[in-house]
Each structure stands twice: as C-alpha cells, then as structure tokens.
Scaffold this active site. Structure first.
Site, PDB file in Angstrom:
ATOM      1  N   ASP A   1       0.854  -1.186   0.000  1.00 10.96           N
ATOM      2  CA  ASP A   1       0.000   0.000   0.000  1.00 10.96           C
ATOM      3  C   ASP A   1       0.893   1.241   0.000  1.00 10.96           C
ATOM      4  O   ASP A   1       1.746   1.391   0.877  1.00 10.96           O
ATOM      5  CB  ASP A   1      -0.884  -0.023   1.249  1.00 10.96           C
ATOM      6  CG  ASP A   1      -1.961   1.041   1.259  1.00 10.96           C
ATOM      7  OD1 ASP A   1      -1.734   2.123   0.681  1.00 10.96           O
ATOM      8  OD2 ASP A   1      -3.024   0.797   1.851  1.00 10.96           O
TER       9      ASP A   1
ATOM     10  N   SER B   1      -3.132  14.584 -14.142  1.00  6.57           N
ATOM     11  CA  SER B   1      -4.420  14.496 -14.829  1.00  6.57           C
ATOM     12  C   SER B   1      -4.760  15.854 -15.412  1.00  6.57           C
ATOM     13  O   SER B   1      -4.202  16.880 -15.000  1.00  6.57           O
ATOM     14  CB  SER B   1      -5.506  14.078 -13.828  1.00  6.57           C
ATOM     15  OG  SER B   1      -6.802  14.303 -14.338  1.00  6.57           O
TER      16      SER B   1
ATOM     17  N   TYR C   1     -10.719  14.746  -6.068  1.00  8.64           N
ATOM     18  CA  TYR C   1      -9.745  14.261  -7.067  1.00  8.64           C
ATOM     19  C   TYR C   1      -8.929  15.422  -7.626  1.00  8.64           C
ATOM     20  O   TYR C   1      -7.696  15.348  -7.707  1.00  8.64           O
ATOM     21  CB  TYR C   1     -10.492  13.533  -8.183  1.00  8.64           C
ATOM     22  CG  TYR C   1      -9.603  13.051  -9.305  1.00  8.64           C
ATOM     23  CD1 TYR C   1      -8.836  11.897  -9.162  1.00  8.64           C
ATOM     24  CD2 TYR C   1      -9.535  13.735 -10.523  1.00  8.64           C
ATOM     25  CE1 TYR C   1      -8.023  11.440 -10.192  1.00  8.64           C
ATOM     26  CE2 TYR C   1      -8.739  13.288 -11.552  1.00  8.64           C
ATOM     27  CZ  TYR C   1      -7.984  12.143 -11.377  1.00  8.64           C
ATOM     28  OH  TYR C   1      -7.170  11.705 -12.405  1.00  8.64           O
TER      29      TYR C   1
ATOM     30  N   SER D   1      -6.414  16.822  -5.163  1.00 11.66           N
ATOM     31  CA  SER D   1      -5.230  15.972  -5.025  1.00 11.66           C
ATOM     32  C   SER D   1      -4.325  16.090  -6.245  1.00 11.66           C
ATOM     33  O   SER D   1      -3.094  16.086  -6.118  1.00 11.66           O
ATOM     34  CB  SER D   1      -5.651  14.517  -4.809  1.00 11.66           C
ATOM     35  OG  SER D   1      -6.187  13.934  -5.988  1.00 11.66           O
ATOM     36  N   LYS D   2      -4.905  16.209  -7.426  1.00  7.73           N
ATOM     37  CA  LYS D   2      -4.090  16.275  -8.637  1.00  7.73           C
ATOM     38  C   LYS D   2      -3.441  17.651  -8.815  1.00  7.73           C
ATOM     39  O   LYS D   2      -2.349  17.754  -9.381  1.00  7.73           O
ATOM     40  CB  LYS D   2      -4.924  15.895  -9.863  1.00  7.73           C
ATOM     41  CG  LYS D   2      -5.284  14.416  -9.920  1.00  7.73           C
ATOM     42  CD  LYS D   2      -4.052  13.534  -9.995  1.00  7.73           C
ATOM     43  CE  LYS D   2      -4.395  12.064 -10.185  1.00  7.73           C
ATOM     44  NZ  LYS D   2      -3.194  11.211 -10.301  1.00  7.73           N
TER      45      LYS D   2
END
Length: 330
Positions: free
Chosen positions: A87, A165, A178, A181-182
């Site tokens: 992990d 992304s 998301y 975080s990107k």
C-alpha cells in the site's frame, strides 16, 4: 519595444530547440523501473510500454492476485518482472518495494508514481475524510515514494514519472477531491523537478485527459450512484473525448525519455489547459453552468464502487467492456 520582445521570443525558441537537439534521449534498455498501481489499467499499459523498450519492471499494487495476472501477461512477452504487494500510504510497504526492486534488478533507475484513486459525486456528499483519503493516496504517496527512491536514483541518471491528470489544471465539477489531489501532484512535481535536478534526477509530470483503461468500475461513487456512474463511465469511454490507453502510455513514456518537465496528454487536456490560461473567467462560468446539468446531491453520503452502480447503460458499452478485459480491471 518590438525588437527586444522578438529577440526574447527567438531566444526562447532557440533554447527549446537546442535542448531537444543536444539532450540525448534516455535509453531504457536494461533500466530498472518501479511502477506503483502497476497491476491494471494505465499502470499495466505503462509497464507494457517500458518492457517493450527493454526495461526490467517491478509492479507494486495492493492485491497479489491482480499483480500475478499482470506479471504473467508481461512475462508472456519475454519481460523481466517482479511484483510487490503493498500500500503506497504505508511507509514500510513503500520502503520494501524500493528495496525489493534494488535487490531483484540490481538498482533503481526510474520511478513511475501512478497509483491513485478517483472519487466522483457532488461536493455536498463529499466528507473531509474523502479529501484526506485521496490526498494520502494521490499526492502524499508521490512524495513518500520519491523520498524513498532518491538514494538509489542519485548517480544513475535517475528519472521520476509523475502521473497527474487534466484535473491537475482544471477543476471539474463532481471531481472536487480528485482535482484537489491532482493540483497538489502538479505542484509537487514542479518542486521536485527544480530541486532534484542538482542531484542528477529528472522529474517529468504527465497530465492526461480521460483514457479508456476500464478503471471507472473501481471509482468511488457518491450521490445518485447509478446516474453519477453512468455519466462518468460513458464520458470515460467516448472515442473523441477519451484517449486510447496504449497511445496515452506511449506518449507518457516518450515524455519521460525526452526528459520533459510537463506534458498534457491528449487534445482535450491540452485544449482545456489553454482555455483555462487564456480565459479563466469564461472557463469558470462554463464549469458553473455545466454543474447545473449534473445529478443533484443525494440525501446520504454513502459511497459505492463503480462496479456496484452498473446499469444497462454502462453494461452495454462495448469500449468499456473491452478495456476492462484488456487491462486487467475485472
């Protein structure tokens, strides 16, 4: 004032051309590569591309059975593959993956930070815990991995490929955690590139648009589950809007080989970046308008995986089914 501006532009273009002309491409033949999230989807495609160029790869992911299927796929084409179940949010697992790579392949030349999750749903249904979870996996894991790999990357012309992304540059409605975080990943990659250059380590960030990897079935879905998933899975598999995964992987590895600082992968990603840069107010207004067309929040914050929110619309999509099978998503 026109002449100095033109001279500056010409000098800038000349510097870019000179860099391309005099920097030799990075030869991946015989290199040792650690890929996180390497058991399926984009990670598996990146592994296939790297192996085709002669690299020896170590795949890290959480599930041993998926890792073994991916390894068998690669070995059937003559690749040298090692697997580590672990992990990326656990420091001991990260350290073990790096050390296993060095032990099995004799060193570590390239780190590919690809592991990540995606959450889709209205902001009203996202909790602070959702934001913290995705930041740990998508953003802090890249920092954790790079720090663990750095002692081995030094002195070997080491390289780091950070997978961001289009959501690293434009925050899309119903992808709030998301995109947060990107955005962090993009900033971290820029900082790492600037500071690790003096140590001979080159960092490349790639920011793809939607890709047909079959990964929506593993997305965390909130809100009106079936509607949210149907929209996300459909957009993720539209031929014009989304990228063919092998093509995306080739472009990413080409950016790594060139040593580019940052590359937008796919026409939609490139277009959105320029529209955001040139017309930020218009972009914000369009995104706010598009949010009105998306499913409304639900009364519950319950999360389900995409595979649990399948409907006839998503099950009948042939591109989605093909990608799920081809890239070990099932």
């Amino acid at each position: 004032m026109r002449l100095p501006k033109r001279l500056l532009l010409a000098a800038g273009l000349g510097a870019v051309a000179a860099r391309r002309a005099f920097n030799a491409p990075y030869d991946l033949q015989g290199r040792s590569v650690l890929i996180t999230g390497g058991s399926r989807g984009l990670g598996l495609m990146l592994a296939r591309e790297l192996c085709s160029l002669g690299a020896a790869v170590t795949l890290m992911a959480r599930h041993a059975d998926a890792l073994e299927r991916a390894a068998e796929d690669l070995r059937s084409h003559g690749a040298r593959v090692h697997t580590v179940a672990g992990d990326v949010t656990i420091q001991a697992d990260v350290d073990r993956a790096v050390q296993e790579t060095v032990r099995v392949h004799g060193g570590l030349d390239v780190l590919v930070s690809n592991a990540g999750i995606i959450q889709t749903g209205p902001l009203a249904n996202m909790t602070e815990g959702d934001f913290r979870e995705i930041m740990e996996i998508n953003a802090f894991a890249t920092l954790r991995l790079t720090r663990a790999a750095l002692p081995y990357l030094r002195g070997r012309q080491g390289r780091v490929l950070v997978v961001g992304s289009v959501g690293s540059r434009v925050a899309v409605p119903h992808l709030g955690p998301y995109c947060m975080s990107k955005f962090a990943v993009a900033g971290l990659a820029q900082a790492l590139r600037a500071e690790l250059a003096r140590e001979g380590v080159t960092v490349t960030a790639v920011h793809p648009s939607l890709m047909r990897t079959g990964s929506p079935r593993h997305a965390q879905v909130k809100g009106q589950h079936k509607k949210e998933y149907a929209l996300f899975a459909t957009l993720d598999n539209l031929p014009v809007l989304s990228l063919d995964a092998p093509t995306a992987a080739r472009r990413m590895i080409a950016a790594l080989v060139r040593g580019d600082a940052e590359v937008m992968i796919g026409g939609p990603a490139l277009m959105l970046r320029y529209v955001q840069a040139l017309a930020p107010q218009l972009t914000a207004d369009v995104l706010a308008l598009s949010n009105r067309l998306l499913p409304a929040p639900a009364s519950s914050d319950r999360m389900v995986l995409g595979a649990q929110a399948e409907s006839d619309v998503t099950r009948r999509n042939p591109l989605k089914r093909r990608a799920e099978s081809e890239f070990n998503e099932l």
